[in-house]
Design an enzyme around this catalytic site. Structure first.
Site, PDB file in Angstrom:
ATOM      1  NE  ARG A 135       3.345  -1.567   9.283  1.00 14.41           N
ATOM      2  CZ  ARG A 135       4.071  -0.622   9.894  1.00 14.41           C
ATOM      3  NH1 ARG A 135       5.391  -0.652   9.825  1.00 14.41           N
ATOM      4  NH2 ARG A 135       3.488   0.356  10.563  1.00 14.41           N
ATOM      5  CG  HIS A 165       1.476   3.716   9.559  1.00 14.66           C
ATOM      6  ND1 HIS A 165       1.751   4.824  10.347  1.00 14.66           N
ATOM      7  CD2 HIS A 165       2.685   3.213   9.195  1.00 14.66           C
ATOM      8  CE1 HIS A 165       3.075   4.970  10.442  1.00 14.66           C
ATOM      9  NE2 HIS A 165       3.655   4.025   9.751  1.00 14.66           N
ATOM     10  CG  MET A 311      32.322  -7.832  20.207  1.00 14.69           C
ATOM     11  SD  MET A 311      32.407  -9.464  20.947  1.00 14.69           S
ATOM     12  CE  MET A 311      32.415 -10.509  19.506  1.00 14.69           C
TER      13      MET A 311
HETATM   14  N1  PMH Z   1       2.183   4.649  13.933  1.00 16.65           N
HETATM   15  C1  PMH Z   1       2.604   3.475  13.462  1.00 16.65           C
HETATM   16  C2  PMH Z   1       1.602   2.397  13.188  1.00 16.65           C
HETATM   17  C3  PMH Z   1       3.958   3.260  13.229  1.00 16.65           C
HETATM   18  O1  PMH Z   1       4.355   2.077  12.763  1.00 16.65           O
HETATM   19  C4  PMH Z   1       4.885   4.316  13.494  1.00 16.65           C
HETATM   20  C5  PMH Z   1       6.348   4.175  13.230  1.00 16.65           C
HETATM   21  C6  PMH Z   1       4.390   5.522  13.981  1.00 16.65           C
HETATM   22  C7  PMH Z   1       3.033   5.659  14.187  1.00 16.65           C
HETATM   23  C8  PMH Z   1       5.274   6.697  14.268  1.00 16.65           C
HETATM   24  O2  PMH Z   1       5.867   7.172  13.103  1.00 16.65           O
HETATM   25  P1  PMH Z   1       6.944   8.344  13.122  1.00 16.65           P
HETATM   26  O3  PMH Z   1       8.099   7.817  13.919  1.00 16.65           O
HETATM   27  O4  PMH Z   1       7.299   8.560  11.709  1.00 16.65           O
HETATM   28  O5  PMH Z   1       6.301   9.489  13.796  1.00 16.65           O
HETATM   29  N2  PMH Z   1       6.751   2.975  12.693  1.00 16.65           N
HETATM   30  C9  PMH Z   1       7.914   2.738  12.076  1.00 16.65           C
HETATM   31  C10 PMH Z   1       8.201   1.517  11.466  1.00 16.65           C
HETATM   32  O6  PMH Z   1       7.395   0.492  11.501  1.00 16.65           O
HETATM   33  N3  PMH Z   1       9.369   1.554  10.873  1.00 16.65           N
HETATM   34  O7  PMH Z   1       9.853   2.767  11.061  1.00 16.65           O
HETATM   35  C11 PMH Z   1       8.977   3.524  11.793  1.00 16.65           C
END
Ligand code: PMH
Length: 382
Positions: A135, A165, A311
């Protein structure tokens, strides 16, 4: 502050605090917890959740972009705030002014951002490593070193963090996770000096893998009392307490005779004499048309949504005549029955994360603690 339509989300702030406190208990004393409050705290309300989390021991907050960080600052939240996503180089000054930490992963970005900062401005940055999420992030130790060298020689950037991540931390098969962790560990170890925060743990990692905490975790979904996945639910170290529930009140009740039809398309036909109620919630509230047929709770019984969801309204079939004004729970508990976020996610063939995000801002959020309403957020009449 009020709302004038009986459809509301209730946020149990005590449960947010409980989930944070229980997680903090699992962390060694020097480890910091960042509460992930992006996307309006997964639809729960960023400011109220941030305050509850900070009160329960969170050290800082994480959001997706600068606007979300500014919204916290506007609410007089002074805690550390990290932007996890991309920012424009031209917005580095805004971040500096409001003490917002930014995520960086490109040398070119740093060079451009530097030009937008006055000599006395400083921005704290966390370098993101892409260890397999594909990403954002630098992919090699060489890129990382180049970025860190640039940050170190620039008086306008402060090297505050290093992170990555995980893509599969919520799965039972840990091979891909282990591979990402190995890559990240190597990247951390390749640095001569570590920044103050080294972090990679989302909820699943925070609750499953102590060895992958480094010195900070980013807690999102578990803070809201929801499991990162069904697979790892049995592995969680304490029972999570969901904070979000969705309610409405019956606005109209009628007797329908066999053969009478309900809603657009006249797709539902009463099979006999039936009691049918109208609810003031519809797809514009995020209660989307795919939820036709989903059960809701009325008088402690599970009853189906019948006909197409409109709606602003939808109809349910009652077990017996109930008066207008009766509370109906769409997500949450009534007596011994419960409709969970996971139930709704399953029906929509999605994940629990998505469901509270879908419930739009025209549904007021009512914040409760110890059974009392603390405040109500209704952007329409704010
Ligand atoms: N850190 C990053 C960079 C994230 O994108 C997310 C969640 C978290 C921590 C927290 O993850 P958790 O909710 O599983 O604890 N991001 C996302 C995402 O981009 N799509 O779904 C969750």
């Amino acid at each position: 502050m009020n709302y004038y339509r009986d459809t509301w989300v209730e946020i149990n702030l005590d449960n947010i605090a409980y989930n944070v406190k229980e997680t903090v208990k699992l962390l060694p004393s020097k480890e910091k917890l960042f509460a992930v409050v992006k996307a309006n705290a997964y639809g729960h309300g960023a400011c109220a959740v941030a305050e509850a989390a900070l009160g329960a021991g969170a050290h800082g907050l994480a959001v997706a972009f600068i606007d979300e960080a500014l919204s916290l600052r506007k609410s007089a939240i002074a805690a550390p705030v990290l932007v996890l996503g991309a920012s424009r180089p031209s917005d580095a000054g805004v971040a500096a002014e409001h003490h917002i930490s930014l995520t960086v992963y490109q040398l070119e970005w740093l060079k451009q951002a530097q030009a937008y900062l006055s000599p006395e401005q400083t921005v704290k940055v966390h370098v993101k490593c892409d260890t397999g999420m594909g990403r954002l992030g630098v992919k090699t130790q060489e890129e990382l070193k180049e970025l860190v060298a640039f940050i170190d020689q620039s008086p306008q950037f402060i090297f505050e963090g290093l992170f990555t991540h995980f893509a599969t931390a919520d799965e039972l098969d840990t091979a891909y996770f282990e591979d990402q962790l190995f890559k990240f560990t190597a990247m951390v170890e390749s640095l001569e000096e570590r920044p103050p925060y080294v972090h990679c743990a989302n909820s699943a990692v925070s609750l499953r893998f102590k060895k992958a905490h480094f010195n900070a975790v980013r807690l999102g979904i578990a803070m809201y009392g929801l499991s990162p996945s069904d697979e790892i639910k049995p592995l969680l170290p304490f029972p999570l307490k969901p904070a979000f529930s969705l309610h409405t009140k019956i606005v109209h009740v009628k007797r329908m005779n066999k053969g009478e039809k309900v809603s657009y398309g006249a797709t539902y036909e009463a099979q006999g004499d039936e009691w049918v109620a109208t609810l003031p919630i519809g797809y514009a509230d995020g209660w989307i048309r795919k939820l036709q047929g989903q059960e809701v709770l009325a008088a402690g019984c599970r009853v189906p949504i019948i006909g197409r969801i409109c709606m602003d309204q939808c109809m349910i079939r009652l077990p017996y005549e109930l008066p207008a004004g009766t509370t109906v729970t769409l997500i949450g508990r009534q007596c011994n029955e419960e409709i969970t976020m996971d139930d709704i996610a399953d029906r929509l063939a999605t994940i629990n994360y998505e469901v509270p995000c879908l419930i739009t801002s025209r549904v007021p959020r009512v914040y409760k603690s110890k059974g009392e309403v603390l405040h109500i957020d209704n952007p329409l009449v704010r």
